[in-house]
Motif scaffolding. Structure first.
Motif, PDB file in Angstrom:
ATOM      1  N   LYS A 142       0.628  -1.034   0.111  1.00  0.00           N
ATOM      2  CA  LYS A 142       0.259   0.173  -0.185  1.00  0.00           C
ATOM      3  C   LYS A 142       0.873   1.514  -0.264  1.00  0.00           C
ATOM      4  O   LYS A 142       0.456   2.127  -0.711  1.00  0.00           O
ATOM      5  CB  LYS A 142      -0.822   0.476   1.485  1.00  0.00           C
ATOM      6  N   LYS A 143       2.135   0.970   0.571  1.00  0.00           N
ATOM      7  CA  LYS A 143       3.524   1.807   0.069  1.00  0.00           C
ATOM      8  C   LYS A 143       4.080   2.316  -0.467  1.00  0.00           C
ATOM      9  O   LYS A 143       4.246   3.182  -1.016  1.00  0.00           O
ATOM     10  CB  LYS A 143       3.905   1.796   1.701  1.00  0.00           C
ATOM     11  N   GLY A 144       3.697   1.512  -1.434  1.00  0.00           N
ATOM     12  CA  GLY A 144       4.469   1.288  -2.650  1.00  0.00           C
ATOM     13  C   GLY A 144       5.526   0.421  -3.244  1.00  0.00           C
ATOM     14  O   GLY A 144       6.230   0.670  -4.051  1.00  0.00           O
ATOM     15  N   GLN A 145       6.101  -0.127  -1.534  1.00  0.00           N
ATOM     16  CA  GLN A 145       7.457  -0.996  -1.584  1.00  0.00           C
ATOM     17  C   GLN A 145       7.149  -2.502  -2.664  1.00  0.00           C
ATOM     18  O   GLN A 145       5.966  -2.920  -2.310  1.00  0.00           O
ATOM     19  CB  GLN A 145       7.180  -1.076  -0.391  1.00  0.00           C
ATOM     20  N   ASP A 183       5.338   2.733 -12.280  1.00  0.00           N
ATOM     21  CA  ASP A 183       4.763   3.304 -13.193  1.00  0.00           C
ATOM     22  C   ASP A 183       3.120   3.412 -12.778  1.00  0.00           C
ATOM     23  O   ASP A 183       2.664   5.242 -12.905  1.00  0.00           O
ATOM     24  CB  ASP A 183       4.356   2.989 -14.950  1.00  0.00           C
ATOM     25  N   SER A 184       2.398   2.386 -12.236  1.00  0.00           N
ATOM     26  CA  SER A 184       1.015   2.677 -12.374  1.00  0.00           C
ATOM     27  C   SER A 184       1.014   3.314 -10.762  1.00  0.00           C
ATOM     28  O   SER A 184      -0.721   3.520 -10.411  1.00  0.00           O
ATOM     29  CB  SER A 184       0.361   0.771 -12.421  1.00  0.00           C
ATOM     30  N   TYR A 185       1.599   2.947  -9.645  1.00  0.00           N
ATOM     31  CA  TYR A 185       1.367   3.194  -8.477  1.00  0.00           C
ATOM     32  C   TYR A 185       1.799   4.093  -8.576  1.00  0.00           C
ATOM     33  O   TYR A 185       1.062   5.501  -8.345  1.00  0.00           O
ATOM     34  CB  TYR A 185       2.175   2.325  -7.751  1.00  0.00           C
ATOM     35  N   GLU A 186       3.007   5.179  -9.726  1.00  0.00           N
ATOM     36  CA  GLU A 186       2.458   6.997  -9.429  1.00  0.00           C
ATOM     37  C   GLU A 186       2.296   7.291  -9.953  1.00  0.00           C
ATOM     38  O   GLU A 186       1.273   8.555  -9.784  1.00  0.00           O
ATOM     39  CB  GLU A 186       4.096   6.782 -10.103  1.00  0.00           C
TER      40      GLU A 186
END
Length: 238
Positions: A57-60, A231-234
């Motif tokens: 959830k934090k992008g890790q 890329d999707s998360y960003e």
């Protein structure tokens, strides 16, 4: 960064490329020592005991370990180089403002403990990535895993040891639900969920060569999927 140079860290990706080519490739013939190292590295990757898949959830980025796939008698140098290679991939694929990664270990049926291998892995983490590990979660907690952790924890710096979490098979689903990007929808089948990691990362016996060389693990596909997840998360954070 003498340690990274000693472990050939800047060139490990090139070694995968080398081993993915034919053994009579001019580069392999010109440097047989490098080709031998490359083949050992790729054999360590091919067992599919370690792979990047998805984000928290934090992008890790999430590194998954499947310890039952590890060999009983590992090539310690090759296994350590594989960890370094994969850790670098995780760092390179972190979203903006993300500084660490998470490890989940399916610790079912581990091979017999190999102290040299375990110390080598710990040394790689401590020297190369002491502040990159956001958390390590292992389940189930067997007698062997407890023995391994009792050996390793006293050797770890405090900031690293505090990030190790041993869970039971009953506890891990809730932990995953809290951490994985899409919660329970991202839990893999080996932890009681519905996501089949075997679609991308099956056991070695189900794999075939990707090129003209020895590489069978979907190394390039793994990198591409992790980059796409980043890329999707960003994009979703904008």
């Amino acid at each position: 960064m003498r340690w990274r140079d000693a472990e050939q860290a800047p060139y490990l990706g090139d070694l995968v490329d080398l081993a993915n080519g034919p053994p009579n490739d001019p580069a392999a013939l010109e440097d047989p020592e490098a080709y031998t190292t490359a083949t050992g590295l790729v054999k360590a990757i091919n067992n599919s005991s370690m792979y990047w898949h998805g984000l928290t959830k934090k992008g890790q980025p999430i590194l998954w370990l499947r310890v039952s796939r590890k060999p009983w008698y590992p090539d310690v140098d090759a296994e350590v180089k594989a960890l370094i290679l994969f850790a670098d991939i995780g760092v390179q694929c972190m979203p903006k403002n993300c500084t660490d990664f998470v490890v989940f270990s399916d610790s079912t049926s581990p091979p017999p403990p190999n102290p040299q291998f375990m110390i080598g892995m710990l040394t790689a983490l401590v020297k190369g990535y002491p502040d990159r590990l956001g958390g390590l979660y292992s389940a189930p907690t067997s007698t062997i895993i407890q023995w391994v952790m009792n050996l390793l924890l006293p050797l770890m710096p405090g900031r690293l040891a505090s990030k190790v979490n041993l869970k039971t098979q009953e506890e891990i689903p809730e932990c995953l639900d809290d951490i994985l990007l899409n919660g329970a929808d991202d839990i893999p089948t080996f932890f009681g969920g519905k996501v089949d990691h075997g679609q991308f990362y099956p056991e070695e016996s189900s794999l075939t060569a990707k090129g003209e060389g020895l590489l069978k693990f979907d190394y390039y596909g793994m990198k591409k999927r992790l980059q796409e997840a980043r890329d999707s998360y960003e994009q979703g954070q904008k």
